[in-house]
Scaffold this motif. Structure first.
Motif, PDB file in Angstrom:
ATOM      1  N   PRO A 118       0.811  -1.219   0.000  1.00 54.62           N
ATOM      2  CA  PRO A 118       0.000   0.000   0.000  1.00 54.62           C
ATOM      3  C   PRO A 118       0.846   1.271   0.000  1.00 54.62           C
ATOM      4  N   ASN A 119       2.142   1.120   0.298  1.00 60.17           N
ATOM      5  CA  ASN A 119       2.999   2.306   0.343  1.00 60.17           C
ATOM      6  C   ASN A 119       3.580   2.677  -1.019  1.00 60.17           C
ATOM      7  N   VAL A 120       3.334   1.828  -2.003  1.00 64.20           N
ATOM      8  CA  VAL A 120       3.921   2.084  -3.321  1.00 64.20           C
ATOM      9  C   VAL A 120       2.818   2.559  -4.262  1.00 64.20           C
ATOM     10  N   ASN A 121       2.990   3.755  -4.755  1.00 68.91           N
ATOM     11  CA  ASN A 121       2.000   4.374  -5.618  1.00 68.91           C
ATOM     12  C   ASN A 121       2.269   4.003  -7.074  1.00 68.91           C
ATOM     13  N   ALA A 122       1.278   3.341  -7.705  1.00 64.44           N
ATOM     14  CA  ALA A 122       1.486   2.852  -9.068  1.00 64.44           C
ATOM     15  C   ALA A 122       1.135   3.890 -10.130  1.00 64.44           C
TER      16      ALA A 122
END
Lengths: 279, 329
Positions: A118-122
């Protein structure tokens, strides 16, 4: 969801499949599983390449065109891409599929982290002023090819240590399938050399970029400091081989220690304040 | 046979003795120097870094829009440094992407020497400007305290003028022989929004007024506000009525300066490190001895070789040579 992220999240499962079949191959000793694993890894690599190219196009359609190498999500995707690419080249050169079980899982973990954390913005994001430079591409590419080669060296290190556990007259099939120690040691050395050269190039391209962006080619930013520490660890490893003649187990352990330092340079540093905060 | 060898080896020696011929070939002797080149280059880089830190400097300076300076703050050494020219920030602009991320920081700078503008140009991140051997970088920005207030002065609904003022500015109210001093400009005074504090000097004494932008809303909430706090009355000094239209931020640009005579040395060192790495890891010193025995129409060829590294490559090389030698026969 945009098409490129859909493809890329599928690639995560493809690499998972490939890694699983490489492990099947190691347990059963049947070449069929190895062939399947290689084929799937290759399909995954192609799909991933397509996904990356589409992402590049999409960024241009959004009017913020840039290479897909600009945030944590994109760097994780590219990291696993370089691992699989480099691995398949090695597999083709050494004509053995036994290493896959030790390397492809890393590519899967990187993809899984990118796709599910959830901490990685795609999302495709525009480039902030500091990243608007031609050095972005060469810096990221050299660094990640270095990281990938050092990841493979770490996989080989694990392989070597595992082979060391082999005991008795008739060890289990799994151990017998592991390649000979000398070959593994030689391959580790070659991977570290490739990784070390790319790491050096990554540091140099980074400092050229820093010279045009931050006012100094070296600012002791945490990422710079840690990349230097990593570089020194691998330099020590190569020196111990050349000068002291270290081989085998010591090299395997050093390749794992070095990789831990690579991981800290890549991820750990993000939790320290610094100029590289966007990666 | 000699042809095959000369094609692949730089240095060939031949020795004939009766029925035996010896060849000696050598190549890649430079490979042994790669290691020395790397270590020497690292010393060069360190030397460059030392030269840079001794003879160069790093500094920073904040310049508000429209102002100029020739004094910068030193980073490492502390203290200030006077430049022999002046830098003026003509304008600073930020632009944003649609999603609110910053797109561009741009300072329009003028470099002035002896009252002449020598160089003018936009300074952007990743695009430094070099002037007089000093590199200027767009490093940061900010808003100056205060800013520019747009105030409308209304006199009995007969006359209305709008003026732009900064902190410490003053203007005159001619009709009453009074002077208005702008004492403070606050973007958000006590969470009541933008406000300006004026001290009006009149022949009868000083009148203090806080002019709020949202005075109407404040009065809606507290109807007897002006009675309670007379200084909040924008019409306190009759017959004038003051209105604060808005406060414009004044940007300042944050510049990083650096002069580093060691950079060239470090760059040269870096190039040689790369060269040295390639020589060390991708070349090898190969030496080859060939012995050819001719005996009664039969020829025996023996090959011996050694290499300082890359035994696999050496083996391949010998196999290649043997293949070609036997094809001559």
């Amino acid at each position: 969801m945009i098409i490129n992220t859909t493809i890329l999240s599928w690639v995560t499962f493809i690499y998972f499949g490939s890694a699983t079949f490489y492990i099947f191959k190691m347990v059963t000793g049947k070449e069929f599983w190895g062939l399947l694993a290689s084929g799937i890894a290759f399909i995954g690599l192609i799909a991933q390449t397509v996904g990356l190219i589409l992402r590049w196009f999409e960024s241009y359609k959004m009017g913020i065109g840039h290479a897909p190498l600009s945030n944590l999500y994109e760097s994780l995707i590219f990291f696993s891409w370089t691992i699989v690419l480099l691995y398949l080249v090695i597999e083709w050169r050494i004509k053995s599929r036994n290493l896959g079980a030790f390397v492809v899982p890393f590519a899967f973990f990187s993809m899984a982290f990118a796709s599910f954390s959830p901490n990685v913005n795609a999302r495709i994001q525009p480039l902030i002023p500091a990243l608007q430079s031609n050095w972005l591409i060469s810096h990221v590419i050299t660094c990640f090819f270095g990281y990938a080669a050092l990841t493979i060296a770490c996989g080989l290190g694990f392989m070597y240590l595992l082979k060391g556990l082999e005991k008795g007259e008739k060890p289990p099939l799994f151990f017998r399938l592991l390649p000979g120690r000398e070959i593994v040691d030689e391959l580790t050395y070659h991977s570290v050399v490739i990784g070390f050269i790319f790491l050096t190039l990554g540091i140099i391209t980074g400092s050229v970029w820093a010279y045009s962006a931050w006012g100094s080619y070296w600012s002791w930013d945490p990422k710079e400091t840690w990349s230097l520490i990593t570089w020194l660890i691998y330099a020590a490893m190569l020196h111990s081989r050349f000068v002291r003649g270290w081989r085998g187990k010591r090299m395997a352990i050093m390749s794992i220690i070095g990789f831990a330092s690579v991981l800290f340079t890549y991820f750990g540093v993000n939790y320290l304040p610094g100029l590289h905060s966007y990666f | 046979m000699k042809n095959i060898l000369t094609k692949r080896y730089k240095k060939i020696r031949r020795k004939d003795a009766d029925s035996i011929t010896f060849f000696y070939g050598e190549k890649g002797a430079y490979s042994n120097f790669g290691v020395y080149l790397i270590h020497l280059s690292i010393l060069i880089i360190i030397a460059g870094a030392i030269i840079g830190s001794l003879l160069g400097f790093g500094a920073f300076v904040n310049i508000p829009e429209g102002e100029s300076t020739n004094t910068v703050h030193l980073g490492r050494q502390k203290g200030v440094k006077k430049l022999d020219f002046t830098v003026r920030c003509d304008k600073f602009t930020i632009s944003f992407y649609d999603n609110g991320m910053p797109k561009e920081y741009r300072s329009n700078l003028s470099f002035i020497k002896d009252n002449n503008v020598i160089l003018q140009g936009p300074l952007l991140v990743n695009h430094p400007i070099t002037f007089n051997g000093i590199r200027f970088y767009q490093a940061s920005y900010g808003t100056s305290p205060g800013g520019q207030a747009h105030i409308t002065v209304n006199r009995e609904n007969i006359e209305e003028t709008t003026i732009k003022v900064k902190q410490k500015d003053s203007f005159y109210l001619k009709e009453k022989n009074a002077k208005v001093n702008i004492v403070r400009i606050e973007k958000n005074f006590m969470s009541m929004g933008p406000a300006v504090l004026m001290h009006i000097q009149t022949p009868e004494g000083t009148v203090r007024i806080w002019v709020f932008k949202r005075i109407e809303k404040m009065r809606d909430r507290i109807p007897d506000l002006i009675k309670k706090v007379p200084t909040f009355n924008p019409g306190r000094y009759k017959p004038y009525y003051f209105e604060l239209n808005r406060i414009e931020s004044d940007y300042y640009t944050g510049l990083q300066l650096s002069q580093d005579p060691g950079v060239v040395i470090v760059a040269i060192g870096s190039i040689f490190v790369i060269l040295g790495l390639f020589i060390t890891f991708f070349s090898s010193h190969k030496r080859l001895w060939v012995r050819v025995d001719d005996q009664e129409g039969k020829t025996r060829i023996s090959v011996g070789a050694r290499s300082n590294k890359d035994p696999v490559g050496l083996k391949r090389e010998i196999e290649y040579l043997l293949r070609h030698f036997s094809s001559i026969g």
